[in-house]
Write an enzyme that holds these catalytic residues in place. Structure first.
Site, PDB file in Angstrom:
ATOM      1  N   PRO A  40       0.811  -1.221   0.000  1.00  0.00           N
ATOM      2  CA  PRO A  40       0.000   0.000   0.000  1.00  0.00           C
ATOM      3  C   PRO A  40       0.842   1.267   0.000  1.00  0.00           C
ATOM      4  O   PRO A  40       1.846   1.375   0.710  1.00  0.00           O
ATOM      5  CB  PRO A  40      -0.823  -0.133   1.279  1.00  0.00           C
ATOM      6  CG  PRO A  40      -0.982  -1.602   1.442  1.00  0.00           C
ATOM      7  CD  PRO A  40       0.323  -2.203   0.990  1.00  0.00           C
ATOM      8  N   CYS A  41       0.392   2.229  -0.825  1.00  0.00           N
ATOM      9  CA  CYS A  41       1.214   3.403  -1.073  1.00  0.00           C
ATOM     10  C   CYS A  41       0.592   4.703  -0.579  1.00  0.00           C
ATOM     11  O   CYS A  41       1.180   5.761  -0.756  1.00  0.00           O
ATOM     12  CB  CYS A  41       1.475   3.523  -2.570  1.00  0.00           C
ATOM     13  SG  CYS A  41      -0.031   3.714  -3.571  1.00  0.00           S
ATOM     14  N   GLN A  42      -0.595   4.647   0.034  1.00  0.00           N
ATOM     15  CA  GLN A  42      -1.268   5.893   0.378  1.00  0.00           C
ATOM     16  C   GLN A  42      -0.427   6.788   1.274  1.00  0.00           C
ATOM     17  O   GLN A  42      -0.458   8.007   1.161  1.00  0.00           O
ATOM     18  CB  GLN A  42      -2.614   5.595   1.057  1.00  0.00           C
ATOM     19  CG  GLN A  42      -3.644   4.968   0.133  1.00  0.00           C
ATOM     20  CD  GLN A  42      -3.585   3.454   0.147  1.00  0.00           C
ATOM     21  OE1 GLN A  42      -2.572   2.858   0.509  1.00  0.00           O
ATOM     22  NE2 GLN A  42      -4.668   2.815  -0.265  1.00  0.00           N
ATOM     23  N   PHE A  97       2.718   7.085   1.227  1.00  0.00           N
ATOM     24  CA  PHE A  97       3.885   7.582   0.523  1.00  0.00           C
ATOM     25  C   PHE A  97       3.530   8.576  -0.576  1.00  0.00           C
ATOM     26  O   PHE A  97       4.387   9.293  -1.078  1.00  0.00           O
ATOM     27  CB  PHE A  97       4.649   6.418  -0.134  1.00  0.00           C
ATOM     28  CG  PHE A  97       5.096   5.357   0.823  1.00  0.00           C
ATOM     29  CD1 PHE A  97       5.830   5.678   1.949  1.00  0.00           C
ATOM     30  CD2 PHE A  97       4.802   4.022   0.589  1.00  0.00           C
ATOM     31  CE1 PHE A  97       6.265   4.689   2.824  1.00  0.00           C
ATOM     32  CE2 PHE A  97       5.236   3.027   1.453  1.00  0.00           C
ATOM     33  CZ  PHE A  97       5.963   3.367   2.579  1.00  0.00           C
ATOM     34  N   SER A  98       2.271   8.599  -1.008  1.00  0.00           N
ATOM     35  CA  SER A  98       1.882   9.296  -2.223  1.00  0.00           C
ATOM     36  C   SER A  98       2.055  10.802  -2.135  1.00  0.00           C
ATOM     37  O   SER A  98       1.799  11.427  -1.105  1.00  0.00           O
ATOM     38  CB  SER A  98       0.416   8.983  -2.549  1.00  0.00           C
ATOM     39  OG  SER A  98       0.000   9.691  -3.683  1.00  0.00           O
TER      40      SER A  98
END
Length: 336
Positions: free
Chosen positions: A95-97, A99-100
């Protein structure tokens, strides 16, 4: 939305593992698999997805509709690594939320720690290679300290990791989509002859990507009001260009290229041109993500857009898989 068993077999005919059957070929375990964009790309390159995991029920159902892998719909924190089957490669976009660049970036975002479960499975199963994908914002979070810590964690578990920021548009995807790809080879294999695939000389356009699609049905298009955030920048790319990044949020999906050009009124202020403007339908978004055009997705419209936007583009995954496959096959006997 469901796809028939016969249609599944027409779309994806490679043998898989399910119900304990033995699999021939390179075995894939997919973490944070979503609908399976990364997995389909590897399948197209001749790999065999034997086990996949995601927490989202619709994504898991979509994956089951096209694959015959064992799909575990469960929080990865509750999975014992010993229950994950042995494999040649582990793949996944954790999951990248957190880091976005598109939203609030918090070093202590609990979603940022989910990669540690990816690491723990690598440590226990010791596949020959892994492929991890994430947004480019991971490179600058914490002034670069976060990515350094992640790479060190992979190294400490026995992997030489090669990270690279790439644009999916360079690999046949009709979309500007910058992502960090991390490929880690087990150190004992002493792999020194692998590199990322070279970009293609010609890019795929939106016209090519959407050419064979029928006109969308009204229920296939998000019609939510356009927010001030949406109207803060241009949202339209032309037919001979590549799309903006397909997002996971339905109401932020860019405009269909047949919409009138947008006009800039001032800083962070755009307006639609004369005529009818609409967002890309979910089928158009899926085609831009290079999913098979016949593919169906489980869930409501918001969920379908989310599954599509969260996925790794299939053609990008396939390009990475094809570059890895000959090296992996060469080292195949070392762990047999």
């Amino acid at each position: 939305m469901r796809i028939s068993q016969n249609r599944q077999l027409e779309l994806f005919t490679a043998p898989h593992a399910k119900n304990g059957k033995k699999v021939e070929g390179l075995r894939v375990v997919s973490l944070f698999s979503g609908a399976g964009g990364l997995d389909i790309g590897f399948e197209n390159a001749g790999f065999k997805t034997i086990w996949a995991n995601d927490i989202d029920k619709d994504s898991c159902e979509t994956h089951r509709m096209w694959s015959q892998a064992q799909v575990i719909c469960q929080d990865i924190k509750d999975i014992d690594p010993d229950d994950v089957p042995d494999c040649d490669i582990v793949i996944g976009g954790f999951p990248c939320q957190g880091f976005s660049l598109a939203g609030p970036r918090k070093i202590d975002d609990k979603r940022n720690a989910l990669y540690k479960f990816f690491v723990s499975i690598l440590e226990r199963k010791q596949p020959k290679v892994f492929v991890a994908e994430n947004v480019k914002g991971i490179l600058t979070l914490g002034n670069g300290k976060i990515i350094e810590a992640i790479l060190q964690d992979f190294s400490d578990r026995g992997y030489n990791v090669i990270p690279k920021l790439i644009n999916a548009a360079d690999y046949g995807v009709p979309q500007d989509r910058f992502r960090v790809i991390m490929v880690g080879w087990r150190k004992d294999l002493k792999v020194t002859d692998w590199s990322f695939p070279e970009p293609l000389k010609i890019k795929t356009t939106l016209k090519e990507a959407l050419a064979d699609l029928p006109p969308p049905k009204p229920e296939e298009i998000c019609t939510a009001p356009y927010s001030s955030r949406y109207m803060s920048r241009n949202r339209r790319r032309d037919w001979n260009e590549q799309s903006f990044t397909i997002p996971a949020m339905a109401k932020q999906v860019a405009l269909w290229p047949g919409s009138p050009e947008m006009s800039k009124n001032g800083p962070d202020d755009w307006s639609f041109g004369n005529g009818t403007s609409r967002r890309l339908s979910w089928r158009e978004a899926a085609a831009i993500q290079t999913f098979p055009k016949e593919m169906e997705f489980s869930g409501n419209l918001t969920s379908i857009y989310k599954q599509i936007g969260n996925a790794v583009p299939v053609r990008l995954a396939e390009a990475i898989a094809k570059s890895i496959k000959p090296i992996l096959e060469k080292h195949g006997n070392q762990t047999e």
